[in-house]
Each structure stands twice: as C-alpha cells, then as structure tokens.
Design an enzyme around this catalytic site. Structure first.
Site, PDB file in Angstrom:
ATOM      1  N   HIS A 174     -13.331  -0.893 -68.366  1.00  0.00           N
ATOM      2  CA  HIS A 174     -13.255  -1.313 -67.607  1.00  0.00           C
ATOM      3  C   HIS A 174     -14.356  -2.289 -66.856  1.00  0.00           C
ATOM      4  O   HIS A 174     -13.841  -2.681 -65.649  1.00  0.00           O
ATOM      5  CB  HIS A 174     -14.352  -0.169 -66.889  1.00  0.00           C
ATOM      6  CG  HIS A 174     -13.792   0.612 -65.683  1.00  0.00           C
ATOM      7  ND1 HIS A 174     -14.622   0.111 -64.582  1.00  0.00           N
ATOM      8  CD2 HIS A 174     -13.145   1.524 -64.874  1.00  0.00           C
ATOM      9  CE1 HIS A 174     -14.234   1.216 -62.985  1.00  0.00           C
ATOM     10  NE2 HIS A 174     -13.121   1.466 -63.335  1.00  0.00           N
ATOM     11  N   GLU A 198      -7.985  -2.731 -68.111  1.00  0.00           N
ATOM     12  CA  GLU A 198      -8.172  -0.743 -67.927  1.00  0.00           C
ATOM     13  C   GLU A 198      -7.044  -0.478 -66.907  1.00  0.00           C
ATOM     14  O   GLU A 198      -6.897   0.778 -66.814  1.00  0.00           O
ATOM     15  CB  GLU A 198      -9.824  -0.983 -66.995  1.00  0.00           C
ATOM     16  CG  GLU A 198     -10.133   0.034 -67.102  1.00  0.00           C
ATOM     17  CD  GLU A 198      -9.533   0.806 -65.615  1.00  0.00           C
ATOM     18  OE1 GLU A 198      -9.615   1.869 -65.407  1.00  0.00           O
ATOM     19  OE2 GLU A 198      -9.577   0.498 -64.903  1.00  0.00           O
TER      20      GLU A 198
END
Length: 339
Positions: free
Chosen positions: A307, A10
């Site tokens: 994430h 991410e």
C-alpha cells in the site's frame, strides 16, 4: 494530463484518493483506468464516488464517468475554494476516507473551512475517526497544519449514520519533520465501543487486552455511545509517545467472538511494539503525502507495505519528490527528498 493505472501495485482506492488530493493541490488533471481492479468488487463504490464528488465540489473540477461501478474517470481541477461543506455517503461507507481526501487540499484554500461527512465512522479496512484525531491529526500538527476533527456520531456497518466534522485552517507552508524515534511512552489505553449490543462483549474484549498487555483499571474503558442508528462494536488501542501517537483498531462482526476481535488488535499492537519503527503501517502510509507536500522529511516505520509503495509511486507522479525506502534489522526508514 497524468495517466494512472488503478490496477498497479496495491490496486485499491488509495490510488484514486491520493490522485484526487494532489490533483486539487497542483492543478494537474488526471485520468485513471482500472479503478480498484484488485478488489473483489472493482470500480467505484459509493464511498469512492462521494470522494470524487466532494473533491470536485471543493475545487470546481470537471469530472467524466463519475458513477458507481465506473472503472475509469477523468478529473480536471480548478481553484480550491474555502467553505462549509457537507457530504453524505448514503451508506455505511467510510467517512474518514472521504475526509482524508479533502483535508490536505483544504490546507491550501483561501480561508478556513469545515467539512461534515456522514456515513460509516468505524469500518474494516479504513481508519476510524479516533485515528484521524489522535494519530494523523498529531502528525499534521507537527507539520504546522491546524486541523480539528470531531466524532459527532458513531456509524457502523450496515446502518451507517455516523458523522465526522473537520475544521481546517489554511496553511501557507507545511514544515518538514523527521519522525524517527517514538520517545518515552506517555499513555496507553484501550476502548471497547458497543452500540446496541450487550456490554459483556466489551468486557470480554477488555479482559483479554488486560491479560495480554498487563493493563488494568483506567487503561480499560467501555464506551456505549448514544444516538447510533444500528448495532456495532469496535476495539481501539491508543499508544501515546513523546514523539508520536498510534491507534490500532479491530471491528466486531457478526459471528466473530469478542475474544477474536481482541486477539486481532492485540496481535497488531504486539507486532508494533516488537519493532523499532516509530510509525505503524497505516500511519506511515498516511503521513507520506503531507511530507511530500512539505518538500521532504523522514520517518521510521514498522514495515513497508505494498500500500505504501503504491502510494509513493502515485505521489511521485504529481510532485517533484523522490521517496526511498531502506530496510534495517527491525524497521524501515522512508526518506522524502525534493527533486
């Protein structure tokens, strides 16, 4: 010394925050390069620098290259110290992200602590204070942590000036939990926050929420906080279940219609309600770290984000835990196992 590449996965600030938290707790130094390499403005921004400085103060760490714009730094922790801490971001940068860096670490301090962070409390791309209070805080409570979070003053971009205060009791050992089922819905409500703006904005947002979700009366609330340094708007939707609480948020911005703000958060809620996961995308990402500290656990989630995958990879560098994701028809399950 753990070596980390901030451009991996991410590639945002979570890599740094998770590393700071676990470095403090485990006493393991780390070096990170390419900090926030995948962001429009890479390197340390003010809120990330304050997180580094706050972590260093809490554990007496030695830090190199900690300055705004820096793309690399080294962090060498010492012992976590209980205390009454105050940190000011100096901008509208997220107070809650700074606070989340410190909360798990102070559970391992030698006494109770308080942390006051001044800055933004309701920012795009960051959890609002109510998320920490209701969703993240409840999950920590189920694990045996005693954390009280108070929103003392709202702070919006660009004026900032908000204040969030956390009180943390030491916790000798976090409990392993499984958050698989939401359970029955016990409460649901929307809050439209308007500071220094016409109340009609809040009314239009809540009207759309009511129409889309079928809510009326006491479920639709207007909040007009006092003592706010600048104008701002946030729309929050809270869902309280037997097993978990979720908070969804959209932040109003200039030249963005109230209906568009409401559409954004209602769409996220409808997406969550259509899934079989107990946790939404953001809460799933946040509970992963305390579950790893507890030595294991399991939760179902709406979807696995990049994430979350990146966060799991960083956690596994500091702790002897294996984090597995399994996809089902309408949700995913995350399992954390020691060893």
């Amino acid at each position: 010394m753990i070596e980390l590449d901030g451009s991996q996965g991410e590639g945002g600030g979570q890599i740094l925050r998770t590393s700071l938290t676990l470095s403090m707790i485990t006493g393991t130094p780390f070096r990170v390069t390419n900090i926030r390499a995948n962001r429009a403005k890479p390197g340390l921004m003010r809120q990330h620098l304050v997180a580094v400085q706050a972590a260093a103060q809490v554990c007496g760490a030695e830090v190199s290259h900690a300055e705004v714009g820096s793309s690399a730094l080294e962090f060498r922790p010492r012992r976590i110290k209980a205390g009454d801490y105050k940190f000011s971001i100096g901008t509208a940068g997220s107070s809650t992200l700074v606070l989340q860096t410190l909360l798990p670490a102070l559970l391992y301090a030698d006494g109770p602590s308080t942390v006051l962070v001044c800055g933004g409390t309701h920012n795009p791309m960051a959890p609002p204070a109510q998320f920490l209070q209701r969703a993240y805080g409840r999950a920590l409570d189920m694990m045996g942590a005693r954390v009280d979070i108070q929103l003392r003053r709202y702070g919006f971009y660009p004026a900032g000036g908000g204040e969030v205060l956390a009180s943390i009791e030491p916790c000798a050992e976090l409990r392993q939990v499984e958050l698989i089922e939401r359970g029955e819905l016990c409460g649901a409500y929307a809050e439209a926050v308007v500071a220094g703006l016409p109340g009609a904005i809040a009314e239009r947002e809540l009207q759309l929420v009511g129409e889309r979700l079928g809510w009326t009366g006491d479920q639709l609330k207007v909040i007009e906080p006092a003592r706010v340094q600048g104008p701002g708007n946030a729309l929050l939707i809270t869902l309280e279940y037997e097993g978990i609480t979720e908070v969804f948020t959209a932040i109003g911005e200039k030249r963005v219609r109230a209906e568009s703000v409401a559409e954004a958060v209602v769409g996220e809620v409808e997406d969550y309600l259509s899934s079989g996961g107990a946790l939404g995308e953001h809460l799933a990402d946040q509970v992963m770290l305390p579950m790893a500290l507890a030595g294991g656990g399991k939760f179902s989630m709406h979807r696995v984000s990049q994430h979350a995958i990146t966060n799991a990879e960083v956690i596994s560098k500091f702790l002897p835990v294996r984090i597995d994701f399994q996809q089902s028809i309408d949700h995913s399950v995350c399992s954390l196992l020691t060893g």
